[in-house]
Motif scaffolding. Structure first.
Motif, PDB file in Angstrom:
ATOM      1  N   ALA A   1      54.999 -38.224 -27.803  1.00  0.00           N
ATOM      2  CA  ALA A   1      55.074 -38.667 -28.238  1.00  0.00           C
ATOM      3  C   ALA A   1      56.472 -38.580 -28.927  1.00  0.00           C
ATOM      4  CB  ALA A   1      54.530 -39.034 -29.710  1.00  0.00           C
ATOM      5  N   ARG A   2      57.396 -37.120 -28.967  1.00  0.00           N
ATOM      6  CA  ARG A   2      58.816 -36.656 -29.478  1.00  0.00           C
ATOM      7  C   ARG A   2      59.550 -37.322 -28.409  1.00  0.00           C
ATOM      8  NH1 ARG A   2      57.417 -32.124 -30.836  1.00  0.00           N
ATOM      9  NH2 ARG A   2      58.618 -31.133 -29.711  1.00  0.00           N
ATOM     10  N   LEU A   3      58.837 -36.477 -27.240  1.00  0.00           N
ATOM     11  CA  LEU A   3      59.992 -35.997 -26.391  1.00  0.00           C
ATOM     12  C   LEU A   3      60.002 -37.715 -25.211  1.00  0.00           C
ATOM     13  CD1 LEU A   3      59.169 -32.378 -25.140  1.00  0.00           C
ATOM     14  CD2 LEU A   3      61.448 -33.342 -26.010  1.00  0.00           C
ATOM     15  N   LYS A   4      59.440 -37.980 -25.308  1.00  0.00           N
ATOM     16  CA  LYS A   4      58.719 -39.487 -24.647  1.00  0.00           C
ATOM     17  C   LYS A   4      59.257 -39.442 -22.697  1.00  0.00           C
ATOM     18  CE  LYS A   4      59.775 -42.798 -28.837  1.00  0.00           C
ATOM     19  NZ  LYS A   4      58.251 -42.139 -29.347  1.00  0.00           N
TER      20      LYS A   4
ATOM     21  N   VAL B   1      45.310 -37.112 -21.670  1.00  0.00           N
ATOM     22  CA  VAL B   1      45.824 -37.307 -19.908  1.00  0.00           C
ATOM     23  C   VAL B   1      45.712 -39.684 -21.189  1.00  0.00           C
ATOM     24  CG1 VAL B   1      44.793 -39.975 -18.874  1.00  0.00           C
ATOM     25  CG2 VAL B   1      44.539 -37.369 -18.314  1.00  0.00           C
ATOM     26  N   LEU B   2      45.050 -39.502 -21.965  1.00  0.00           N
ATOM     27  CA  LEU B   2      44.473 -40.505 -23.370  1.00  0.00           C
ATOM     28  C   LEU B   2      45.674 -40.974 -24.041  1.00  0.00           C
ATOM     29  CD1 LEU B   2      40.726 -40.360 -23.815  1.00  0.00           C
ATOM     30  CD2 LEU B   2      42.362 -42.523 -22.092  1.00  0.00           C
ATOM     31  N   ALA B   3      46.415 -39.701 -24.537  1.00  0.00           N
ATOM     32  CA  ALA B   3      47.339 -39.737 -25.179  1.00  0.00           C
ATOM     33  C   ALA B   3      48.894 -40.093 -24.220  1.00  0.00           C
ATOM     34  CB  ALA B   3      47.793 -37.690 -26.102  1.00  0.00           C
TER      35      ALA B   3
ATOM     36  N   ILE C   1      60.828 -28.084 -29.741  1.00  0.00           N
ATOM     37  CA  ILE C   1      62.351 -28.538 -28.143  1.00  0.00           C
ATOM     38  C   ILE C   1      61.719 -29.957 -28.997  1.00  0.00           C
ATOM     39  CG2 ILE C   1      60.237 -29.496 -26.924  1.00  0.00           C
ATOM     40  CD1 ILE C   1      63.412 -28.101 -26.009  1.00  0.00           C
ATOM     41  N   SER C   2      63.691 -30.441 -28.809  1.00  0.00           N
ATOM     42  CA  SER C   2      64.267 -32.012 -28.919  1.00  0.00           C
ATOM     43  C   SER C   2      64.102 -32.294 -26.972  1.00  0.00           C
ATOM     44  CB  SER C   2      65.647 -32.261 -29.723  1.00  0.00           C
ATOM     45  OG  SER C   2      66.555 -30.841 -29.817  1.00  0.00           O
ATOM     46  N   ARG C   3      64.745 -33.646 -27.381  1.00  0.00           N
ATOM     47  CA  ARG C   3      65.467 -33.916 -25.993  1.00  0.00           C
ATOM     48  C   ARG C   3      66.552 -33.400 -25.843  1.00  0.00           C
ATOM     49  NH1 ARG C   3      62.504 -38.530 -22.858  1.00  0.00           N
ATOM     50  NH2 ARG C   3      65.158 -38.543 -21.886  1.00  0.00           N
ATOM     51  N   GLU C   4      67.650 -33.407 -27.329  1.00  0.00           N
ATOM     52  CA  GLU C   4      69.289 -33.080 -27.077  1.00  0.00           C
ATOM     53  C   GLU C   4      69.448 -31.309 -26.799  1.00  0.00           C
ATOM     54  OE1 GLU C   4      67.145 -34.785 -29.548  1.00  0.00           O
ATOM     55  OE2 GLU C   4      67.842 -36.671 -28.763  1.00  0.00           O
ATOM     56  N   GLN C   5      67.921 -30.492 -27.225  1.00  0.00           N
ATOM     57  CA  GLN C   5      68.568 -29.290 -26.935  1.00  0.00           C
ATOM     58  C   GLN C   5      68.534 -29.515 -25.683  1.00  0.00           C
ATOM     59  OE1 GLN C   5      65.092 -28.146 -29.391  1.00  0.00           O
ATOM     60  NE2 GLN C   5      66.144 -26.381 -29.878  1.00  0.00           N
TER      61      GLN C   5
END
Ligand code: SF4
Ligand code: SF4
Length: 342
Positions: A90-93, A114-116, A310-314
């Motif tokens: 959900a966070r990193l999309k 899979v469902l998530a 972890i974040s996308r920006e990192q």
């Protein structure tokens, strides 16, 4: 030989030492990029989140680069890390959730993941050994995959019985064909974008993968004639000099010559499609790596974060951790989890 009698595998440190000592220093992967006038690629925006759910597998193939097998039940991703992965989806999309192992389907939380991912609109890839679909306890797995529009990337070394059984064990060919028939019956392999069936081949021993458009036709005709089964796409991998295959090379005294073969076949065009540029590989303990090969060698991703933090920006524009095994991805047509396409 009973499992308990098998010699222990090479540790990640022993593998790294073998690989880095196999070529003169000036031919080392990272250094040679500079000498060829090439800039080592850095990370692009994250596209694929790849989860290694553990090394438990119902098979034990000779070329396996993760040393998977039925003896690896203790390596499964624990619940806390599974929950961190679900939050990270959900966070990193990521556009794609790529589930691998071992046989990822043997993980008790496989379907939750899979469902998530599907609920977040991600495409899901299941790296499937085919035979797992026939286990009585997983009789409803194939219909579940179809219902969730999961792409299946299935390993099949070659389109014939001898080569397949030779690499993966006797009876694998028959079981794989039975599983392919099951998938065809559910709509896979018929050109439907929601039921994609990709076959992944790998060459025997120290040969390089060389797929052409002709190979895809040859495979399609042969599988149709021999067994009446169909697939959508054929991709190929070089055998990576890691884990069980590296141990085999070492036993045969072929480590240096295989590394030299890969180095001579270096293809600069392959740098563009390296999986490590847009993939994040998550180990069963939640640690992060640039790809699952680096994961096996315990070479960490540069940020030092875990899947919980972890974040996308990192990740963006981060350095990639290179080693001589990277020549396996850049030899000939190029080879990584995406594989060379016929
Ligand atoms: S190559 Fe795949 S099917 Fe074979 S042992 Fe390794 S994980 Fe299992
Ligand atoms: S092994 Fe391949 S995918 Fe992994 S870091 Fe090296 S080049 Fe990239």
């Amino acid at each position: 030989m009973a499992l308990a009698e098998r010699p222990p595998g090479l540790s990640p440190q022993q593998q790294t030492t073998l690989l880095e000592g196999a070529l003169p220093q000036e031919q080392g992967f990272a250094r040679s990029l500079g000498q060829r006038g090439l800039t080592p690629p850095r990370r692009s925006p994250l596209r694929v989140l790849q989860l290694n759910l553990g090394r438990l597998c119902n098979m034990r193939c000779s070329h396996c680069h993760v040393d998977a097998g039925p003896h690896q039940g203790h390596t499964l991703m624990p619940d806390g890390v599974v929950e961190a992965c679900i939050s990270a989806i959900a966070r990193l999309k990521p556009a794609v959730l790529d589930l691998t192992g071992g046989a990822p389907e043997l993980h008790p939380r496989f379907r939750d993941l899979v469902l998530a991912a599907r609920s977040q609109g991600c495409q899901v890839i299941d790296r499937c050994n085919l035979t797992v679909l026939l286990l009585p306890a997983l009789h409803d797995l194939a219909p579940f995959l179809a219902s969730q529009q999961v792409e299946i990337v299935a390993s099949l070394p070659q389109p014939d019985q001898d080569a397949t059984d030779g690499q993966r064990g006797e009876g694998t060919w028959e079981a794989s064909i039975q599983a392919l028939r099951l998938l065809n019956g559910l709509g896979y392999g018929q050109g439907d974008p929601t039921r994609q069936l990709t076959l992944m081949s790998n060459p025997a021993g120290t040969q390089l993968q060389q797929l052409s458009a002709w190979d895809q036709r040859r495979w399609a005709e042969r599988l149709e004639q021999l067994a009446g089964v169909r697939f959508d796409r054929l991709i190929g991998l070089n055998n990576m000099p890691i884990a069980r295959f590296l141990q085999q090379l070492q036993r045969d005294g072929h480590v240096n010559c295989y590394l030299a073969l890969l180095e001579r076949a270096f293809n600069p065009a392959a740098l563009e499609g390296l999986m490590c540029r847009d993939t994040l590989s998550v180990a069963p303990d939640g640690r992060l790596h640039d790809c699952d090969f680096n994961q096996m060698l315990e070479m960490p991703e540069a940020s030092g974060a875990t899947i919980a933090t972890i974040s996308r920006e990192q990740l963006l524009d981060g350095a990639i951790h290179w080693g001589n095994h990277c020549y396996g991805c850049t030899a000939g047509q190029g080879s990584s989890c995406g594989g060379a396409t016929a």
